[in-house]
Motif scaffolding. Structure first.
Motif, PDB file in Angstrom:
ATOM      1  N   HIS A   1      -5.112  10.492   2.437  1.00  0.00           N
ATOM      2  CA  HIS A   1      -3.626  10.831   2.265  1.00  0.00           C
ATOM      3  C   HIS A   1      -3.516  12.265   1.361  1.00  0.00           C
ATOM      4  O   HIS A   1      -2.901  13.195   1.535  1.00  0.00           O
TER       5      HIS A   1
ATOM      6  N   MET B   1       0.732  -1.183  -0.167  1.00  0.00           N
ATOM      7  CA  MET B   1      -0.134   0.012   0.014  1.00  0.00           C
ATOM      8  C   MET B   1       0.981   1.356   0.211  1.00  0.00           C
ATOM      9  O   MET B   1       0.493   2.256  -0.631  1.00  0.00           O
TER      10      MET B   1
ATOM     11  N   LEU C   1      -6.732   7.588  -6.898  1.00  0.00           N
ATOM     12  CA  LEU C   1      -5.913   7.032  -5.590  1.00  0.00           C
ATOM     13  C   LEU C   1      -6.842   6.202  -4.702  1.00  0.00           C
ATOM     14  O   LEU C   1      -6.583   4.989  -4.418  1.00  0.00           O
TER      15      LEU C   1
ATOM     16  N   GLN D   1      -6.067   0.043   5.834  1.00  0.00           N
ATOM     17  CA  GLN D   1      -4.895   0.911   5.119  1.00  0.00           C
ATOM     18  C   GLN D   1      -5.698   1.466   3.985  1.00  0.00           C
ATOM     19  O   GLN D   1      -5.384   2.427   3.605  1.00  0.00           O
ATOM     20  N   TRP D   2      -7.016   0.720   3.440  1.00  0.00           N
ATOM     21  CA  TRP D   2      -7.823   1.486   2.419  1.00  0.00           C
ATOM     22  C   TRP D   2      -8.391   2.652   3.048  1.00  0.00           C
ATOM     23  O   TRP D   2      -8.593   3.484   2.482  1.00  0.00           O
TER      24      TRP D   2
ATOM     25  N   SER E   1      -6.091   5.397   3.600  1.00  0.00           N
ATOM     26  CA  SER E   1      -5.513   5.996   2.234  1.00  0.00           C
ATOM     27  C   SER E   1      -6.513   7.066   1.858  1.00  0.00           C
ATOM     28  O   SER E   1      -5.821   7.860   0.993  1.00  0.00           O
TER      29      SER E   1
ATOM     30  N   LEU F   1       1.528   3.300  -3.580  1.00  0.00           N
ATOM     31  CA  LEU F   1       0.759   4.013  -4.156  1.00  0.00           C
ATOM     32  C   LEU F   1       0.423   5.419  -3.116  1.00  0.00           C
ATOM     33  O   LEU F   1       0.055   6.305  -3.709  1.00  0.00           O
TER      34      LEU F   1
ATOM     35  N   ASN G   1      -6.011   2.446  -4.507  1.00  0.00           N
ATOM     36  CA  ASN G   1      -5.947   1.893  -3.086  1.00  0.00           C
ATOM     37  C   ASN G   1      -6.781   0.758  -2.866  1.00  0.00           C
ATOM     38  O   ASN G   1      -6.535  -0.503  -2.073  1.00  0.00           O
TER      39      ASN G   1
END
Length: 498
Positions: free
Chosen positions: A351, A265, A302, A344-345, A348, A268, A306
């Motif tokens: 981000h 991850m 993204l 994590q998704w 993300s 990205l 992701n």
């Protein structure tokens, strides 16, 4: 986009090699020593809390001054940052050396037979901390000047060397302490290489920072530090809590799937990272309309990329770990891998908004949310480990990422981010998420077959990836961008046929 590509390529091959060599490293070190290696690196990461994140301030102001042609201010900014990181490295390294013995014998559950090597590894890690602080700062500077080709190539080269030399060293009989020595040597060489390049190619020279430079950087860094605190907490805090509460053995069962998710991850995130200096440049030139268009597009693409990676890891987690590490490891690790991929998704999604927020000069907003997230995350992880062991830690990551991520996105839009929340949710979140459904259904259907070996796993992953690619091309990529990509492909095809 070119800079984002270099930034991605700089981490892609090293990440692949690191993932592929994990079974070899675990087999040669053993489960406890691999857990100790994770503990040492996590302790080094937590000692980096003394870093007030001058790297973020340097990236912003070097990009800003470079866009304005203020070369002297660029030199002053770089000089001040280098002095800060030399001082932080000395302070943190001395503290790590002093606390090596109590950490290995009292704080963490290390078996008596391994305590001596654990102490030696931590003491050598003190030198590694000093070298690492300076090296990471220097490595960030080419990117601030939009030289992602240099940053990517240097990082790729040393990132490839580390896993290859790690495996070689272990096969020659090296152990935990020797692996720390290897990291120190590579950090020194990489830092010196980037420094010489900056001095020769960019005409970088020593310039005494004036009061305005010091005040601007420290003011920005004070709030940017809070975001760094949250990142360090999520990267290292879970491992420290697990090491203290249940020991180094279970830590390996948590760290291996978590490392896989983080490595994949993080690739990205490298695409998203270019938005920080780019937002600073566009804002400095008052090109806010262009910034909004780039911001919405980057968020949209993204979110989809992701999500595609996270769903692939989550749905095929039992197959991935069965083929990669063995059925015994997959029995517990698959749940960890699935949960951490989902976490994590969720994470993300923040981000690009947080990078643009900081690029616009509002680190206070992202910093305060980061502190809240760090405190909540630590509490949830501790409770999760106490009641459900390492699986509880993974569930804590999911809850923290979802709750605080949604809160930050809702608060920042219309305030520190001068863009409408409703439009962002529709364009950047809803559309790409719906486009992920065909690939998700296929991944769920293929999860059993994929566990039969490397070839079925690769075939199932490729099929899911093709479905994601088709859905992304049809529903996610904007018409103008789709036409531009098609035109580029036609030109490449034409060139190839002549």
């Amino acid at each position: 986009m070119r800079g984002a590509g270099f930034n991605l390529l700089g981490a892609a091959v090293p990440a692949l090699l690191a993932v592929l060599t994990v079974p070899v490293v675990v087999r040669h070190l053993g489960q406890e020593d691999y857990g100790l290696l994770m503990l040492v690196t996590s302790i080094m990461g937590y000692f980096a809390l003394i870093d007030i994140n001058v790297t973020a301030a340097s990236t912003k102001f070097v990009a800003q001054h470079h866009a304005q042609g203020a070369q002297r201010q660029v030199h002053q900014t770089v000089t001040f940052g280098l002095l800060i990181y030399l001082g932080l490295g000395l302070v943190g390294g001395a503290a790590l050396w002093a606390f090596a013995e109590p950490l290995a014998t009292q704080v963490f559950k290390v078996s008596p037979a391994r305590q001596a090597d654990a102490i030696r590894a931590l003491q050598w890690a003190a030198l590694g901390f000093l070298m690492g602080q300076v090296q990471v700062y220097l490595q960030s500077l080419p990117g601030a000047l939009s030289r992602y080709d240099l940053a990517g190539s240097v990082e790729a080269g040393f990132g490839i060397l580390l896993p290859l030399l790690t495996v070689t060293l272990l096969m020659l009989g090296g152990g935990l302490v020797e692996l720390i020595w290897l990291r120190i040597v590579l950090s020194i060489v990489q830092g010196l290489g980037v420094l010489f390049w900056l001095m020769r190619r960019m005409q970088l020279r020593w310039a005494r920072p004036d009061g305005d430079t010091r005040r601007a950087m420290l003011s920005f860094s004070a709030f940017a530090f809070l975001s760094r605190f949250a990142a360090l907490t999520y990267s290292h805090g879970d491992k420290l809590i697990i090491g203290a509460m249940v020991g180094a053995g279970p830590l390996t069962l948590f760290a291996v799937p978590t490392t896989l998710v983080n490595r994949v991850m993080a690739l990205l995130f490298r695409l998203a990272a270019v938005m920080f200096p780019h937002a600073s440049q566009l804002a400095a030139q008052n090109r806010m309309g262009e910034l909004q268009a780039v911001y919405f597009s980057a968020s949209r693409y993204l979110c989809f990329l992701n999500g595609a990676l996270a769903l692939l890891l989550a749905l095929l987690a039992p197959a991935i770990l069965t083929v990669w590490m063995g059925p015994g490891f997959a029995a517990t690790g698959a749940t960890i891998l699935s949960l951490m991929a989902v976490a994590q998704w969720f994470d993300s999604l923040t981000h690009v908004p947080s990078l643009v927020n900081d690029g616009l000069g509002h680190p206070r907003v992202s910093g305060l949310f980061a502190v809240t997230r760090a405190l909540l995350g630590l509490a949830l992880i501790a409770v999760g480990v106490q009641h459900a062991g390492i699986v509880g830690a993974a569930w804590a990551h999911v809850a923290g990422s979802l709750l605080l991520g949604a809160a930050f996105i809702a608060y920042a839009h219309g305030r520190s981010l001068p863009f409408p929340l409703g439009a962002w949710l529709k364009q950047a979140a809803l559309v790409p998420t719906l486009a992920l459904l065909p690939g998700a259904v296929a991944g769920w259907a293929l999860r059993g077959w994929a566990a039969q070996g490397w070839l079925p796993l690769i075939a199932a992953s490729a099929l899911v990836a093709l479905l994601h690619a088709a859905a992304g091309w049809a529903f996610v990529i904007k018409p103008g961008h789709r036409a531009a990509v098609a035109g580029r492909l036609r030109r490449l095809t034409g060139m190839g046929s002549t």
